[in-house]
Design a protein around this motif. Structure first.
Motif, mmCIF file in Angstrom:
data_model
loop_
_atom_site.group_PDB
_atom_site.id
_atom_site.type_symbol
_atom_site.label_atom_id
_atom_site.label_comp_id
_atom_site.label_asym_id
_atom_site.label_seq_id
_atom_site.Cartn_x
_atom_site.Cartn_y
_atom_site.Cartn_z
ATOM 1 N N ASN A 199 39.448 78.696 35.542
ATOM 2 C CA ASN A 199 38.902 79.988 35.521
ATOM 3 C C ASN A 199 38.993 80.755 34.120
ATOM 4 O O ASN A 199 38.182 81.489 33.755
ATOM 5 N N ILE A 200 40.384 80.534 33.725
ATOM 6 C CA ILE A 200 40.765 81.082 32.487
ATOM 7 C C ILE A 200 39.899 80.330 31.289
ATOM 8 O O ILE A 200 39.223 81.126 30.502
ATOM 9 N N LEU A 201 40.002 79.249 31.034
ATOM 10 C CA LEU A 201 39.369 78.578 30.044
ATOM 11 C C LEU A 201 37.865 78.963 30.058
ATOM 12 O O LEU A 201 37.180 78.848 29.036
ATOM 13 N N SER A 202 37.125 78.981 31.276
ATOM 14 C CA SER A 202 35.823 79.085 31.482
ATOM 15 C C SER A 202 35.232 80.584 31.392
ATOM 16 O O SER A 202 34.232 81.028 31.917
ATOM 17 N N SER A 209 48.424 82.220 23.945
ATOM 18 C CA SER A 209 46.914 82.128 23.214
ATOM 19 C C SER A 209 46.208 81.170 23.702
ATOM 20 O O SER A 209 46.658 79.869 24.039
ATOM 21 N N VAL A 210 44.807 81.165 23.813
ATOM 22 C CA VAL A 210 43.723 80.169 24.466
ATOM 23 C C VAL A 210 42.838 80.475 23.446
ATOM 24 O O VAL A 210 42.163 81.217 23.177
ATOM 25 N N ARG A 211 42.228 78.951 23.236
ATOM 26 C CA ARG A 211 41.269 78.856 22.223
ATOM 27 C C ARG A 211 40.187 77.716 23.216
ATOM 28 O O ARG A 211 40.930 76.458 23.370
ATOM 29 N N VAL A 212 38.865 77.933 23.277
ATOM 30 C CA VAL A 212 38.130 76.882 23.648
ATOM 31 C C VAL A 212 36.851 76.848 22.876
ATOM 32 O O VAL A 212 36.111 77.879 22.413
ATOM 33 N N LEU A 213 36.707 75.610 22.251
ATOM 34 C CA LEU A 213 35.677 75.368 21.305
ATOM 35 C C LEU A 213 35.918 76.500 20.319
ATOM 36 O O LEU A 213 35.093 77.137 19.543
ATOM 37 N N GLY A 214 37.350 76.858 19.893
ATOM 38 C CA GLY A 214 37.620 77.625 18.722
ATOM 39 C C GLY A 214 37.537 79.013 19.006
ATOM 40 O O GLY A 214 37.753 79.819 18.179
ATOM 41 N N GLN A 272 36.194 86.611 23.219
ATOM 42 C CA GLN A 272 34.936 86.156 22.684
ATOM 43 C C GLN A 272 34.091 85.602 23.977
ATOM 44 O O GLN A 272 33.352 84.632 23.765
ATOM 45 N N ARG A 273 34.095 86.248 24.954
ATOM 46 C CA ARG A 273 33.714 85.784 26.337
ATOM 47 C C ARG A 273 32.148 85.363 26.123
ATOM 48 O O ARG A 273 31.643 84.379 26.688
ATOM 49 N N SER A 274 31.351 86.394 25.630
ATOM 50 C CA SER A 274 29.854 86.128 25.631
ATOM 51 C C SER A 274 29.418 84.899 25.027
ATOM 52 O O SER A 274 28.496 84.277 25.330
ATOM 53 N N GLN A 275 30.052 84.892 23.769
ATOM 54 C CA GLN A 275 29.754 83.938 22.663
ATOM 55 C C GLN A 275 30.067 82.531 23.475
ATOM 56 O O GLN A 275 29.328 81.431 23.369
ATOM 57 N N LEU A 276 31.375 82.317 24.136
ATOM 58 C CA LEU A 276 31.695 81.004 24.639
ATOM 59 C C LEU A 276 30.823 80.611 25.900
ATOM 60 O O LEU A 276 30.629 79.529 26.138
#
Length: 304
Positions: A51-54, A63-68, A74-78
């Motif tokens: 749920n955090i990653l998504s 610190s968390v980065r998914v696809l950078g 940057q919730r909307s962009q991800l």
């Protein structure tokens, strides 16, 4: 944007608590593109991490980065690059299968024409074409599950989170989903999978992580994790197939061949099998919980 020049997931010092209950504790992890499986007993923090990653819930620290991208800032962009299928089907029972697919396509910004094209393809791949004009309320639990997963794929996400994806599926449907996951990976889509069916992780995942008490306690390929339990075992069978002796080995071809050569000279009439440790045994050693109990709980809680 594609993520080829970035890690799929980068986590450093991630913590998440609910009140005084620490769900994730200083967790760090880096994943490259591919198929990854997250294992763990109930309450280990698997769904919280997904749920955090998504982007569904915030994290407390780290610190968390998914696809950078930071899933919190940057919730909307991800969200335009990923897809999530939760533990139970979330499709609309009042709509038909096709209507659910078209709705999801339009929510992701696809034109109606593109949505219809993608829906037709996915419904066929998941063997739902014949039921596509029927209301989802009439579907079986397994059909709803397949539709839910098909809908999550309609926008062609770069990364798909599958949280217990085969809950409620029969063996044939589960195998069909495994085939679809492998096909997606071959086309460049990455999969982050949580499961308590250890065979699923063994068959699919390039890398398996075991989460226990909010921490990653093991991380590697299925073979590497099995090596933590021990090497191969030669099982000696009598004529009725009963195991009458076990001979531990480290699993090398030379060592197994030597043991079999000695058996052939001394007891040429016995049968043998060479047995590797299972992920079930790895799970039990790392978490202290038998996975059969976990699978039984999952079956009890699965939708009808």
């Amino acid at each position: 944007m594609r993520y080829a020049d970035k890690p799929l997931v980068e986590i450093s010092g991630l913590s998440k608590s609910y009140g005084k209950h620490h769900v994730l504790n200083d967790l760090s992890l880096t994943l490259d593109p591919g198929i990854h499986a997250l294992l763990g007993p109930n309450g280990a923090g698997k769904t919280t991490l997904v749920n955090i990653l998504s982007t569904l819930i915030p994290y407390d620290s780290g610190s968390v980065r998914v696809l950078g991208l930071d899933p919190q800032r940057q919730r909307s962009q991800l969200q335009g690059l990923i897809s999530l299928t939760g533990q139970y089907a979330a499709v609309d029972g009042a709509l038909t299968g096709m209507e659910n697919m078209l709705m999801m396509g339009q929510l992701f910004g696809l034109s109606r024409r593109d949505s219809k094209h993608r829906a037709d393809d996915l419904l066929e791949r998941f063997e739902l074409t014949a039921a596509s004009a029927k209301r989802v309320a009439t579907y079986s639990g397994g059909m709803r599950r397949k539709l839910d997963i098909a809908a999550s794929l309609i926008a062609g996400p770069q990364l798909i989170f599958l949280d217990e994806p085969t809950t409620g599926l029969d063996t044939r449907s589960r195998q069909a989903l495994w085939d679809e996951i492998n096909a997606l990976a071959a086309l460049g889509t990455s999969i982050f999978l949580t499961t308590q069916y250890l065979e699923e992780a063994d068959v699919l995942a390039e890398r398996i992580m075991v989460l226990h008490d909010g921490r990653i306690v093991a991380d590697g390929t299925a073979s590497q994790l099995k090596d933590r339990v021990g090497g191969s075992t030669i099982q000696v069978h009598d004529g009725a197939g009963h195991i009458i002796e076990t001979l531990p080995t480290q699993g090398s071809a030379q060592e197994v061949a030597h043991a079999l050569s000695a058996l052939a000279r001394q007891r040429p009439d016995v049968g043998i099998t060479v047995r590797r440790p299972t992920l079930d045994e790895v799970f039990l050693e790392l978490t202290g919980e038998p996975v059969t109990d976990q699978n039984d709980k999952q079956k009890e809680n699965a939708p009808a």
